[in-house]
Design a protein around this motif. Structure first.
Motif, PDB file in Angstrom:
ATOM      1  N   LEU A  15      -4.977   9.117   1.357  1.00 29.31           N
ATOM      2  CA  LEU A  15      -5.020   7.561   0.744  1.00 29.31           C
ATOM      3  C   LEU A  15      -6.264   7.317   0.483  1.00 29.31           C
ATOM      4  CD1 LEU A  15      -3.529   4.995   0.158  1.00 29.31           C
ATOM      5  CD2 LEU A  15      -3.698   4.380   2.994  1.00 29.31           C
ATOM      6  N   ARG A  43      -5.279   1.084  -4.009  1.00 28.57           N
ATOM      7  CA  ARG A  43      -5.249   2.082  -3.146  1.00 28.57           C
ATOM      8  C   ARG A  43      -4.321   3.277  -3.953  1.00 28.57           C
ATOM      9  NH1 ARG A  43      -5.330  -2.097  -0.146  1.00 28.57           N
ATOM     10  NH2 ARG A  43      -7.070  -2.293   1.348  1.00 28.57           N
ATOM     11  N   PRO A  54       0.514   7.799   2.546  1.00 27.77           N
ATOM     12  CA  PRO A  54       0.623   9.350   2.406  1.00 27.77           C
ATOM     13  C   PRO A  54       1.503  10.207   2.911  1.00 27.77           C
ATOM     14  CG  PRO A  54      -0.926   8.469   3.860  1.00 27.77           C
ATOM     15  CD  PRO A  54      -0.169   7.187   3.550  1.00 27.77           C
ATOM     16  N   ASP A  62       0.813  -1.223   0.018  1.00 26.01           N
ATOM     17  CA  ASP A  62       0.128   0.030   0.146  1.00 26.01           C
ATOM     18  C   ASP A  62       0.708   1.305  -0.001  1.00 26.01           C
ATOM     19  OD1 ASP A  62      -2.239  -1.803  -0.023  1.00 26.01           O
ATOM     20  OD2 ASP A  62      -2.586  -1.097   2.245  1.00 26.01           O
ATOM     21  N   LEU A  82      -2.888   7.469  -3.806  1.00 26.50           N
ATOM     22  CA  LEU A  82      -2.508   8.633  -3.152  1.00 26.50           C
ATOM     23  C   LEU A  82      -3.059   9.911  -4.144  1.00 26.50           C
ATOM     24  CD1 LEU A  82       1.279   8.272  -1.749  1.00 26.50           C
ATOM     25  CD2 LEU A  82      -1.120   7.792  -0.685  1.00 26.50           C
ATOM     26  N   GLN A 120      -1.587  14.604   1.625  1.00 28.45           N
ATOM     27  CA  GLN A 120      -2.076  13.870   0.816  1.00 28.45           C
ATOM     28  C   GLN A 120      -3.175  12.883   1.437  1.00 28.45           C
ATOM     29  OE1 GLN A 120       1.608  11.375  -0.359  1.00 28.45           O
ATOM     30  NE2 GLN A 120       1.519  12.393  -2.340  1.00 28.45           N
TER      31      GLN A 120
END
Length: 317
Positions: free
Chosen positions: A31, A87, A25, A22, A89, A29
């Motif tokens: 996630l 996922r 961040p 993953d 950012l 940012q």
């Protein structure tokens, strides 16, 4: 997490599903748990390293996602790559809440292609009421929205181009006043004829090569050709300044990335586009939904001009 990664540059065949950690961040940012990722023609250039900005390997493509924040907000966001994954950012200022009633595909249609169409007409071409507008690839993601926005912004005549009768009929259904074959041979003559025998005021051009050349030849004095792509991967004939001066024409380049961070050029037009869509005044076209694992097929279909509207990867399947 599942993701589509490339470890070498090339065509659709280099897009491969894999497992990656993953992302983490940093300051400012978000996630996002990604539900859907948009597929753009620019992605095909990024994968082969022929885009305006250089790509680096290994890379997860994808610049636009719809997903959920940690506190449950449903947002559409631009990413600095990494969108083809479970996922991703995004900078917080590039994430926009999606109104109820706006689908993932509609939101993804707006974040790059809708904003591009808006700025092509408003910022670059500075469309005036009553002017004629040529929209190339009018059945595509950007073109289909540009046809509708040109009419909404007061264009006097909108002329669409597309490669098949089905796509031309689609453009007419979106509000274009005329639709012509996109082939470069005799394109100038077809555009002028479609405008009642007069040269055109504005051209939105993304093919490059001979389509660019024919389009510029069809531009009237004080007309503007806005170039925002090179889908043909063929350079146009160099434009001499004396030619522009002698015909009082302008050639304007546009790249959406230059709008980010500039006051009034991102959140405000995005809010307008989302509101128009939520209220039914703008109809983004859904062109196809692919499982994440079939990203290569989505790229192949896009490059072979088999598609219309917005292509989306469903990251949940």
């Amino acid at each position: 997490m599942r993701a589509i990664q490339i470890t070498e540059f090339g065509g659709p065949e280099v897009l491969r599903e894999t497992q990656l950690p993953d992302p983490v961040p940093g300051p400012g940012q978000l996630l996002l748990d990604v539900d859907s990722a948009g597929v753009n023609y620019a992605d095909t250039h990024t994968v082969e390293d022929s885009y305006l900005s250089a790509s680096t390997l290994p890379m997860v493509p994808g610049a636009e996602v719809v997903g959920r924040t940690a506190d449950g907000r449903r947002v559409v966001a631009l990413t600095d790559g990494g969108g083809y994954a479970e996922r991703a950012l995004a900078q917080e200022y590039l994430a926009h809440d999606v109104p109820d009633g706006v689908t993932d595909t509609q939101a993804l249609s707006l974040i790059v292609q809708g904003l591009t169409a808006w700025h092509l007409l408003r910022t670059s071409a500075r469309l005036a009421p009553g002017e004629s507008v040529v929209v190339h690839a009018a059945a595509g993601g950007t073109g289909s929205l540009a046809v509708q926005l040109a009419k909404a912004f007061g264009a006097g005549r909108v002329i669409a181009t597309a490669s098949t009768k089905e796509k031309r009929d689609l453009a007419l259904g979106l509000g274009a006043d005329a639709a012509v074959d996109a082939a470069p041979e005799d394109l100038k003559e077809r555009l002028v004829e479609a405008n009642g025998g007069r040269k055109v005021d504005v051209v939105l051009e993304m093919a490059g090569g001979p389509v660019f050349d024919a389009s510029l030849a069809a531009v009237a004095p004080f007309g503007r050709l806005v170039t925002y792509g090179m889908a043909s991967r063929t350079p146009a004939t160099p434009v001499e300044p004396a030619r522009l001066m002698g015909r009082s024409q302008a050639v304007i380049g546009f790249w959406l990335m230059h709008c980010l961070g500039r006051p009034g050029m991102y959140r405000e037009p995005m809010a307008e586009l989302l509101a128009m869509t939520a209220h039914g005044r703008l109809r983004p076209l859904a062109g196809g939904v692919y499982p994440l694992s079939e990203a290569a097929r989505a790229h192949q279909d896009l490059r072979s001009r088999q598609t219309f509207g917005k292509l989306v990867l469903d990251v949940r399947v």
